[in-house]
Every structure is written in C-alpha cells, then in structure tokens.
Scaffold this motif. Structure first.
Motif, PDB file in Angstrom:
ATOM      1  N   ALA A 279       0.818  -1.220   0.000  1.00 52.26           N
ATOM      2  CA  ALA A 279       0.000   0.000   0.000  1.00 52.26           C
ATOM      3  C   ALA A 279       0.848   1.265   0.000  1.00 52.26           C
ATOM      4  O   ALA A 279       0.423   2.301  -0.519  1.00 52.26           O
ATOM      5  N   ASN A 280       2.040   1.193   0.581  1.00 56.43           N
ATOM      6  CA  ASN A 280       2.879   2.387   0.665  1.00 56.43           C
ATOM      7  C   ASN A 280       3.144   2.974  -0.715  1.00 56.43           C
ATOM      8  O   ASN A 280       3.146   4.194  -0.903  1.00 56.43           O
ATOM      9  N   ALA A 281       3.396   2.117  -1.678  1.00 57.81           N
ATOM     10  CA  ALA A 281       3.746   2.583  -3.011  1.00 57.81           C
ATOM     11  C   ALA A 281       2.532   2.740  -3.911  1.00 57.81           C
ATOM     12  O   ALA A 281       2.472   3.670  -4.720  1.00 57.81           O
TER      13      ALA A 281
ATOM     14  N   ILE B 219       2.510   7.426 -11.707  1.00 59.24           N
ATOM     15  CA  ILE B 219       3.094   6.113 -11.994  1.00 59.24           C
ATOM     16  C   ILE B 219       4.600   6.153 -11.760  1.00 59.24           C
ATOM     17  O   ILE B 219       5.184   5.243 -11.158  1.00 59.24           O
ATOM     18  N   ALA B 220       5.241   7.239 -12.236  1.00 59.44           N
ATOM     19  CA  ALA B 220       6.688   7.363 -12.048  1.00 59.44           C
ATOM     20  C   ALA B 220       7.046   7.486 -10.569  1.00 59.44           C
ATOM     21  O   ALA B 220       7.985   6.836 -10.084  1.00 59.44           O
ATOM     22  N   SER B 221       6.290   8.300  -9.825  1.00 60.48           N
ATOM     23  CA  SER B 221       6.598   8.475  -8.407  1.00 60.48           C
ATOM     24  C   SER B 221       6.290   7.215  -7.604  1.00 60.48           C
ATOM     25  O   SER B 221       6.986   6.898  -6.630  1.00 60.48           O
ATOM     26  N   ALA B 222       5.255   6.457  -8.010  1.00 63.71           N
ATOM     27  CA  ALA B 222       4.963   5.182  -7.348  1.00 63.71           C
ATOM     28  C   ALA B 222       6.102   4.192  -7.559  1.00 63.71           C
ATOM     29  O   ALA B 222       6.465   3.435  -6.652  1.00 63.71           O
ATOM     30  N   GLY B 223       6.662   4.214  -8.772  1.00 67.62           N
ATOM     31  CA  GLY B 223       7.823   3.368  -9.023  1.00 67.62           C
ATOM     32  C   GLY B 223       9.006   3.760  -8.158  1.00 67.62           C
ATOM     33  O   GLY B 223       9.745   2.895  -7.656  1.00 67.62           O
ATOM     34  N   LEU B 224       9.163   5.063  -7.926  1.00 70.04           N
ATOM     35  CA  LEU B 224      10.258   5.538  -7.076  1.00 70.04           C
ATOM     36  C   LEU B 224      10.057   5.087  -5.629  1.00 70.04           C
ATOM     37  O   LEU B 224      11.006   4.691  -4.946  1.00 70.04           O
ATOM     38  N   VAL B 225       8.800   5.132  -5.145  1.00 70.67           N
ATOM     39  CA  VAL B 225       8.510   4.655  -3.787  1.00 70.67           C
ATOM     40  C   VAL B 225       8.803   3.164  -3.671  1.00 70.67           C
ATOM     41  O   VAL B 225       9.356   2.693  -2.670  1.00 70.67           O
TER      42      VAL B 225
END
Length: 425
Positions: free
Chosen positions: A28-30, A178-184
C-alpha cells in the motif's frame, strides 16, 4: 566457518517469511494512491511494485548493517533469540493486516528483537542510543516531514495548474503518479528488504558462519529481494484499501505530491542508514496531500486507529517476542512449540480474513462486496429488463407542451397495472 545448523536454517526461512509478509503488508505504501486515483489497474500496480522492490534490494546495505550490528549487542546473542523476535514480528504483521491497519513492519521487527533480547540477556543487550537515534526519532520526525512536504507540494501543484486545462493536466499527473509510485517501490526495496538482510546476517554471525561486522552475502541479498517482491505481488489489499480510500480521497495531483514526498524521505534515510518505517512516511504523506487541497478532508477516525497501532507496534511485538524467547529457552521442545504456535496463529488469522475477503476486484469499491472500478458490471437479468420496460407513467396531468405518444404515432407502453391484468380473448 561453521556449517548452517538446523536451527539456523529455520531462522533463515522464518526471516524470509517475515520478508514476505513485509512485502504484502507494505504494498500500500507505493501503490494505494495510484490504484485509488485510477492511474494503474490493481494487478498492474502490484506487479510493477514487486519488480522495483527486487531491484531496490541491490542498491544499498547501510540499513542492513544498522540492524545486524547496531540495535542489539552481538556478544552472547543466541540464534533462538532471533527466531523468537521474528515470531513476534510476523504475528503482529498478520494481525494488523487482518484489521487493515498500515502499521510498521520495521517497528514490529525491532520490537520483537528487543523483547527477545531483553528476555534472554537483560536490558544491557540493547544499544539504547542506536534505538533512539536511528529508530525512535525517525519514527516521529519522518511522517511529519513527509506530511508537511506533501501539503506544500500539493498546494504548489494546484497553484501551478490552476490556469491550465484540467483534463490535460490530469493525464500528466497520472503519468507522474506512476513514475513516483515506481520511485517509492524502489525506495521500499532499498529500505525494507535490507531489514531482513540484516536479520539473516545477524543470525549467521551468532551461528559463527560470518565474522562480526560482515556485510550480507550475495545469496542473502538475492533471497531477501525475491521474498519481498513475491509478497508485494500478492498484494496487501486490505491495507491498500485503507491507505487509498480510508484516510482521504485523493486526486491525481495529490497522489503525485504524496508519493514524491514519501520517496524523497525514504531514499534519503536509506542513504544515511536510518531504518525508517516506510508505512509511517507514506501515511504521513497521504494525510498531508489530503490537507493540501482546498476543501480536502482527512478521516481522523481512521487516522486515530492507525496512530494507536503505530504506538502499540513496538511494545506488542516486543511482548510476543519475549514470550516466544521464554519458550525457546526451554530447549528443543520449546522451539518446536513456538514454531507450532506461529503456524497455528498464522492459519487462524488467514481463516478469519476469508470471512470478508478484500482483493483486486473490490479494493476500490465504496463497500466491501461490491465490484471495484476495474470489474465489469454484471449484465441486467430478465426480470430487471422487464421491469425497466414497463415503468409506469408519471402521476398527474401531462403538461400541454409535452406531446403524447399517440400524437407521435407511437403506441403507449403498457403500465405495470395493465400488464398485470389477464389478457382478454
């Protein structure tokens, strides 16, 4: 170097099981905000997160060294102490998952480790300074920093995009999400997978397989990365639902701001060696993003339950770890009993979760039991279609400006009352 004993092998397997629960507990965090705003479909989101968790596991070992040689004194530490610590961490992870609470897997591990070590060797076995500076202070500061950063980022985002086309910016923010979720996800693998690496390395040191202060071997890094990736792909749907819909309603700009703020905080802490709770950071960022939008609301009842779980994690996991260590000190039968209790407790929690399952089909639904946004609507049945076709006309006189069906040359639809009369021959 000694060979890996049976007990050491059990500890390694248990550590990887904890890593697996860490994966689905912290998915869930990402991905919670990405799924709740519709930027990615649920299964696609967890698959992407799993791959990047695996990649992130290879980027650093600073957090692993903090755990394997910082929190607990290695002198006199026994392998069964680590086993007891993992039992406490796993059971707390599963319980909070059942309740849908995004608690900290990291603090569950630390609590179990501290409780088991104190039961085995007393308070002198714990490095209090390291616990305060690298665990407790980041636990308080990180959610606040991420929340404030997300609030400011959200306000700035809306201010910049206020004079642009909303539809065009929405698409752009979804791509940014999507990009920031990948970073998380990458940051989560860098931080959380290392915790299991540190525990396995600590077990190998206590078993005499590695020298004190050694870095995790490559097989430890690979196995920890694979375990957390598999857990992530399984998807902790209950906690994803709480993070994505339970705390606040997020639009794509808010989701982008929250994830970017959280990823920055997590990556910075991993570089320094702080064993940060990614759950607390991401939860703080989500609440900050909710408050950053004009008219945004945070559901403080859900947030309060979450705060209580955060406060209970260290002591609760510590008590379970201490109890497990009390059993393992009794010898082989105590270790076997502890293992049986772990398996039995895990099975009970899983069976309870089946009473009201949450998965990718209903994770975004308003109520459990209804299909989510990515589930096709069920086609109407024969009865529903028939009732829709015989809807009665409105009561009262027909307005003069409204043409009657007969005037248009169309036969009026039969009313429900007409359809109920027997046909005349």
């Amino acid at each position: 170097m000694e060979h890996i004993t049976l007990l050491l092998g059990i500890v390694i397997v248990t550590a990887l099981v904890f890593d697996f629960t860490n994966g689905f507990h912290d998915t869930a965090n990402a991905m919670a905000t990405t799924i709740s705003t519709g930027a990615l479909k649920p299964k696609t989101a967890v698959a992407m997160s799993a791959v990047l968790n695996l990649v992130g596991a290879f980027l650093s070992v600073e957090v692993a060294k903090t755990i394997s040689g910082g929190i607990i004194n290695e002198d006199g530490l026994k392998t069964e102490v680590i086993f007891a610590a993992l039992v406490g961490a796993i059971l707390w992870n599963l319980l909070t998952w059942l309740l849908g609470l995004p608690s900290s897997s990291s603090h569950a591990l630390f609590g179990g480790l501290i409780g088991a070590a104190v039961m085995s060797m007393g308070w002198s076995s714990v490095n209090g300074g390291t616990v305060v500076t690298k665990v407790l202070l980041p636990a308080v500061a990180a959610p606040l920093v991420a929340g404030i950063a997300a609030t400011l980022a959200t306000r700035l985002t809306y201010k910049i995009s206020s004079r642009t086309d909303e539809k065009a910016t929405s698409k752009g923010y979804r791509a940014g999400q999507i990009a920031s979720a990948g970073l998380v996800s990458l940051a989560h693998g860098t931080n959380d997978a290392q915790k299991t690496m540190g525990i396995i390395t600590l077990a190998l040191i206590t078993g005499g397989v590695l020298n004190p202060g050694a870095n995790p071997p490559m097989w430890v890094i690979v196995s920890a990365g694979v375990a957390i990736a598999l857990g992530t792909y399984l998807g902790g749907w209950r906690i994803i639902r709480t993070m994505g819909k339970g705390l606040t309603e997020l639009a794509p700009p808010q989701g982008f701001a929250a994830q970017t703020s959280a990823a920055t905080a997590i990556l910075a802490s991993s570089h320094i060696g702080f064993s940060l709770s990614t759950t607390q950071v991401c939860s703080g960022a989500v609440m900050g993003a909710g408050l950053g939008r004009k008219g945004g609301v945070v559901r403080w009842s859900t947030a309060t339950r979450m705060f209580v779980a955060w406060g209970l994690t260290l002591p609760a996991a510590g008590l379970v770890g201490a109890g497990a260590e009390l059993l393992t000190k009794q010898g082989t039968w105590g270790i076997a009993t502890t293992a049986a209790l772990l398996v039995g407790g895990s099975a009970l929690i899983w069976s309870l979760s089946r009473r009201q399952p949450v998965d990718h089909t209903n994770v975004t639904a308003d109520e459990i039991g209804t299909p989510g946004a990515d589930t096709a609507a069920e086609p109407a049945g024969v009865v529903t279609t028939a009732i829709a076709a015989v809807t009665p006309p409105p009561a009262g006189p027909v307005a003069a400006s409204t043409a009657s069906p007969a005037a248009e040359g169309v036969a009026p639809a039969p009313s429900v009352a007409d359809s109920a009369r027997p046909a005349t021959v």
